[in-house]
Design a protein around this motif. Structure first.
Motif, PDB file in Angstrom:
ATOM      1  N   LYS A  43       0.827  -1.204   0.000  1.00 55.21           N
ATOM      2  CA  LYS A  43       0.000   0.000   0.000  1.00 55.21           C
ATOM      3  C   LYS A  43       0.860   1.250   0.000  1.00 55.21           C
ATOM      4  O   LYS A  43       2.038   1.215   0.344  1.00 55.21           O
ATOM      5  CB  LYS A  43      -0.933   0.002   1.210  1.00 55.21           C
ATOM      6  CG  LYS A  43      -1.963  -1.117   1.194  1.00 55.21           C
ATOM      7  CD  LYS A  43      -2.961  -0.946   2.323  1.00 55.21           C
ATOM      8  CE  LYS A  43      -4.039  -2.013   2.274  1.00 55.21           C
ATOM      9  NZ  LYS A  43      -5.035  -1.839   3.370  1.00 55.21           N
ATOM     10  N   GLU A  44       0.248   2.365  -0.380  1.00 55.90           N
ATOM     11  CA  GLU A  44       0.967   3.630  -0.374  1.00 55.90           C
ATOM     12  C   GLU A  44       1.077   4.175   1.052  1.00 55.90           C
ATOM     13  O   GLU A  44       0.251   3.869   1.916  1.00 55.90           O
ATOM     14  CB  GLU A  44       0.242   4.649  -1.261  1.00 55.90           C
ATOM     15  CG  GLU A  44       0.260   4.309  -2.736  1.00 55.90           C
ATOM     16  CD  GLU A  44      -0.301   5.431  -3.587  1.00 55.90           C
ATOM     17  OE1 GLU A  44      -0.250   5.304  -4.820  1.00 55.90           O
ATOM     18  OE2 GLU A  44      -0.800   6.416  -3.023  1.00 55.90           O
ATOM     19  N   ARG A  45       2.100   5.002   1.265  1.00 62.23           N
ATOM     20  CA  ARG A  45       2.248   5.657   2.549  1.00 62.23           C
ATOM     21  C   ARG A  45       1.097   6.639   2.736  1.00 62.23           C
ATOM     22  O   ARG A  45       0.757   7.386   1.816  1.00 62.23           O
ATOM     23  CB  ARG A  45       3.585   6.373   2.605  1.00 62.23           C
ATOM     24  CG  ARG A  45       3.952   6.923   3.963  1.00 62.23           C
ATOM     25  CD  ARG A  45       5.344   7.529   3.959  1.00 62.23           C
ATOM     26  NE  ARG A  45       6.371   6.523   3.721  1.00 62.23           N
ATOM     27  CZ  ARG A  45       7.679   6.766   3.880  1.00 62.23           C
ATOM     28  NH1 ARG A  45       8.090   7.957   4.262  1.00 62.23           N
ATOM     29  NH2 ARG A  45       8.553   5.810   3.638  1.00 62.23           N
ATOM     30  N   GLU A  46       0.507   6.637   3.925  1.00 62.44           N
ATOM     31  CA  GLU A  46      -0.615   7.521   4.176  1.00 62.44           C
ATOM     32  C   GLU A  46      -0.403   8.309   5.465  1.00 62.44           C
ATOM     33  O   GLU A  46       0.211   7.821   6.415  1.00 62.44           O
ATOM     34  CB  GLU A  46      -1.921   6.719   4.290  1.00 62.44           C
ATOM     35  CG  GLU A  46      -1.967   5.723   5.414  1.00 62.44           C
ATOM     36  CD  GLU A  46      -3.331   5.089   5.603  1.00 62.44           C
ATOM     37  OE1 GLU A  46      -4.303   5.502   4.937  1.00 62.44           O
ATOM     38  OE2 GLU A  46      -3.438   4.156   6.435  1.00 62.44           O
ATOM     39  N   LEU A  47      -0.956   9.526   5.474  1.00 62.35           N
ATOM     40  CA  LEU A  47      -0.886  10.360   6.661  1.00 62.35           C
ATOM     41  C   LEU A  47      -1.862   9.837   7.706  1.00 62.35           C
ATOM     42  O   LEU A  47      -3.040   9.627   7.418  1.00 62.35           O
ATOM     43  CB  LEU A  47      -1.227  11.805   6.308  1.00 62.35           C
ATOM     44  CG  LEU A  47      -1.240  12.809   7.462  1.00 62.35           C
ATOM     45  CD1 LEU A  47       0.154  12.991   8.047  1.00 62.35           C
ATOM     46  CD2 LEU A  47      -1.797  14.149   7.000  1.00 62.35           C
ATOM     47  N   CYS A  95       7.737   8.944  11.465  1.00 57.35           N
ATOM     48  CA  CYS A  95       7.640  10.301  11.972  1.00 57.35           C
ATOM     49  C   CYS A  95       8.192  11.238  10.904  1.00 57.35           C
ATOM     50  O   CYS A  95       9.153  10.893  10.207  1.00 57.35           O
ATOM     51  CB  CYS A  95       8.469  10.388  13.248  1.00 57.35           C
ATOM     52  SG  CYS A  95       8.754  12.029  13.891  1.00 57.35           S
ATOM     53  N   ALA A  96       7.590  12.421  10.764  1.00 53.98           N
ATOM     54  CA  ALA A  96       8.047  13.392   9.786  1.00 53.98           C
ATOM     55  C   ALA A  96       7.983  14.798  10.364  1.00 53.98           C
ATOM     56  O   ALA A  96       7.139  15.072  11.227  1.00 53.98           O
ATOM     57  CB  ALA A  96       7.197  13.302   8.521  1.00 53.98           C
ATOM     58  N   ALA A  97       8.864  15.668   9.872  1.00 57.21           N
ATOM     59  CA  ALA A  97       8.912  17.043  10.365  1.00 57.21           C
ATOM     60  C   ALA A  97       9.072  18.007   9.205  1.00 57.21           C
ATOM     61  O   ALA A  97       9.771  17.711   8.227  1.00 57.21           O
ATOM     62  CB  ALA A  97      10.059  17.208  11.349  1.00 57.21           C
ATOM     63  N   SER A  98       8.432  19.169   9.328  1.00 57.38           N
ATOM     64  CA  SER A  98       8.481  20.184   8.285  1.00 57.38           C
ATOM     65  C   SER A  98       9.078  21.469   8.838  1.00 57.38           C
ATOM     66  O   SER A  98       8.677  21.931   9.899  1.00 57.38           O
ATOM     67  CB  SER A  98       7.071  20.457   7.760  1.00 57.38           C
ATOM     68  OG  SER A  98       7.073  21.529   6.849  1.00 57.38           O
ATOM     69  N   SER A  99      10.000  22.052   8.053  1.00 56.90           N
ATOM     70  CA  SER A  99      10.595  23.327   8.468  1.00 56.90           C
ATOM     71  C   SER A  99       9.739  24.504   8.039  1.00 56.90           C
ATOM     72  O   SER A  99       9.748  25.549   8.695  1.00 56.90           O
ATOM     73  CB  SER A  99      11.983  23.472   7.846  1.00 56.90           C
ATOM     74  OG  SER A  99      12.837  22.465   8.277  1.00 56.90           O
ATOM     75  N   LEU A 105      -0.050  18.458   5.342  1.00 58.58           N
ATOM     76  CA  LEU A 105      -0.886  17.287   5.127  1.00 58.58           C
ATOM     77  C   LEU A 105      -0.453  16.486   3.914  1.00 58.58           C
ATOM     78  O   LEU A 105      -1.079  15.479   3.582  1.00 58.58           O
ATOM     79  CB  LEU A 105      -2.355  17.718   4.968  1.00 58.58           C
ATOM     80  CG  LEU A 105      -2.961  18.498   6.136  1.00 58.58           C
ATOM     81  CD1 LEU A 105      -4.424  18.804   5.864  1.00 58.58           C
ATOM     82  CD2 LEU A 105      -2.807  17.740   7.443  1.00 58.58           C
ATOM     83  N   ALA A 106       0.597  16.934   3.226  1.00 61.09           N
ATOM     84  CA  ALA A 106       1.123  16.217   2.069  1.00 61.09           C
ATOM     85  C   ALA A 106       2.562  15.829   2.348  1.00 61.09           C
ATOM     86  O   ALA A 106       3.325  16.589   2.956  1.00 61.09           O
ATOM     87  CB  ALA A 106       1.051  17.096   0.824  1.00 61.09           C
ATOM     88  N   ASN A 108       5.129  15.704   0.537  1.00 62.07           N
ATOM     89  CA  ASN A 108       6.187  16.548  -0.015  1.00 62.07           C
ATOM     90  C   ASN A 108       6.361  17.851   0.758  1.00 62.07           C
ATOM     91  O   ASN A 108       7.231  18.662   0.434  1.00 62.07           O
ATOM     92  CB  ASN A 108       5.956  16.823  -1.502  1.00 62.07           C
ATOM     93  CG  ASN A 108       4.663  17.564  -1.781  1.00 62.07           C
ATOM     94  OD1 ASN A 108       3.944  17.939  -0.849  1.00 62.07           O
ATOM     95  ND2 ASN A 108       4.364  17.778  -3.048  1.00 62.07           N
ATOM     96  N   GLU A 109       5.548  18.081   1.769  1.00 63.14           N
ATOM     97  CA  GLU A 109       5.697  19.256   2.625  1.00 63.14           C
ATOM     98  C   GLU A 109       6.599  18.977   3.827  1.00 63.14           C
ATOM     99  O   GLU A 109       6.898  19.875   4.600  1.00 63.14           O
ATOM    100  CB  GLU A 109       4.316  19.738   3.088  1.00 63.14           C
ATOM    101  CG  GLU A 109       3.447  20.254   1.933  1.00 63.14           C
ATOM    102  CD  GLU A 109       2.027  20.583   2.354  1.00 63.14           C
ATOM    103  OE1 GLU A 109       1.581  20.080   3.417  1.00 63.14           O
ATOM    104  OE2 GLU A 109       1.353  21.329   1.617  1.00 63.14           O
ATOM    105  N   TYR A 110       7.009  17.731   3.963  1.00 61.54           N
ATOM    106  CA  TYR A 110       7.885  17.344   5.066  1.00 61.54           C
ATOM    107  C   TYR A 110       9.326  17.229   4.578  1.00 61.54           C
ATOM    108  O   TYR A 110       9.596  16.676   3.517  1.00 61.54           O
ATOM    109  CB  TYR A 110       7.428  16.015   5.672  1.00 61.54           C
ATOM    110  CG  TYR A 110       6.156  16.139   6.477  1.00 61.54           C
ATOM    111  CD1 TYR A 110       4.914  15.852   5.916  1.00 61.54           C
ATOM    112  CD2 TYR A 110       6.199  16.564   7.805  1.00 61.54           C
ATOM    113  CE1 TYR A 110       3.751  15.981   6.649  1.00 61.54           C
ATOM    114  CE2 TYR A 110       5.044  16.691   8.550  1.00 61.54           C
ATOM    115  CZ  TYR A 110       3.817  16.397   7.974  1.00 61.54           C
ATOM    116  OH  TYR A 110       2.672  16.531   8.710  1.00 61.54           O
ATOM    117  N   ASP A 111      10.247  17.773   5.387  1.00 62.28           N
ATOM    118  CA  ASP A 111      11.662  17.772   5.033  1.00 62.28           C
ATOM    119  C   ASP A 111      12.433  16.609   5.637  1.00 62.28           C
ATOM    120  O   ASP A 111      13.440  16.172   5.081  1.00 62.28           O
ATOM    121  CB  ASP A 111      12.324  19.065   5.533  1.00 62.28           C
ATOM    122  CG  ASP A 111      11.599  20.298   5.055  1.00 62.28           C
ATOM    123  OD1 ASP A 111      11.025  21.010   5.908  1.00 62.28           O
ATOM    124  OD2 ASP A 111      11.598  20.532   3.839  1.00 62.28           O
TER     125      ASP A 111
END
Length: 123
Positions: A43-47, A95-99, A105-106, A108-111
């Protein structure tokens, strides 16, 4: 550069609970949005859930009422409390983090991304 390390995954029976933690190598005061993603085999990665720097939260419909995301900026740690677990929650959790984004919520918004922790829910 921020490194993220997840922990807390494991094997649990349906109906059980787990708490995932994500420790950041740098102060998360400098990070805006944080989130938890999951990916099951094939399956695809999901939030799963996201939280802004100010504490606003977002949940996928499939986990609303069962999961709670929180962050402790003083401890540089993100959490995901999971209750009433179901076999369909079985996945690798990241876990993901955005600067740059206050709410992200997407993917590609996480760095920054952690390596993941496995959650397996048996029926």
């Amino acid at each position: 550069q921020v490194q993220l390390v997840e922990s807390g995954g494991g094997l649990v029976q349906a109906g059980g609970s787990l708490r995932l933690s994500c420790a950041a190598s740098a102060s998360i005061f400098s990070i805006n949005a944080m989130g938890w993603y999951r990916q099951a085999p094939g399956k695809e990665r999901e939030l799963v859930a996201a939280i802004s720097s100010g504490g606003r939260t977002y949940y996928a419909d499939s986990v609303k009422g069962r999961f709670t995301i929180s962050r402790d900026n003083a401890k540089n740690t993100l959490y995901l409390q999971m209750r009433s677990l179901k076999p369909e929650d079985t996945a690798m959790y990241y876990c993901a983090a955005s600067s740059d984004y206050d709410v992200a919520l997407a993917s590609n918004e996480y760095d920054y991304w952690g390596q993941g922790t496995q959650v397996t829910v048996s029926s």
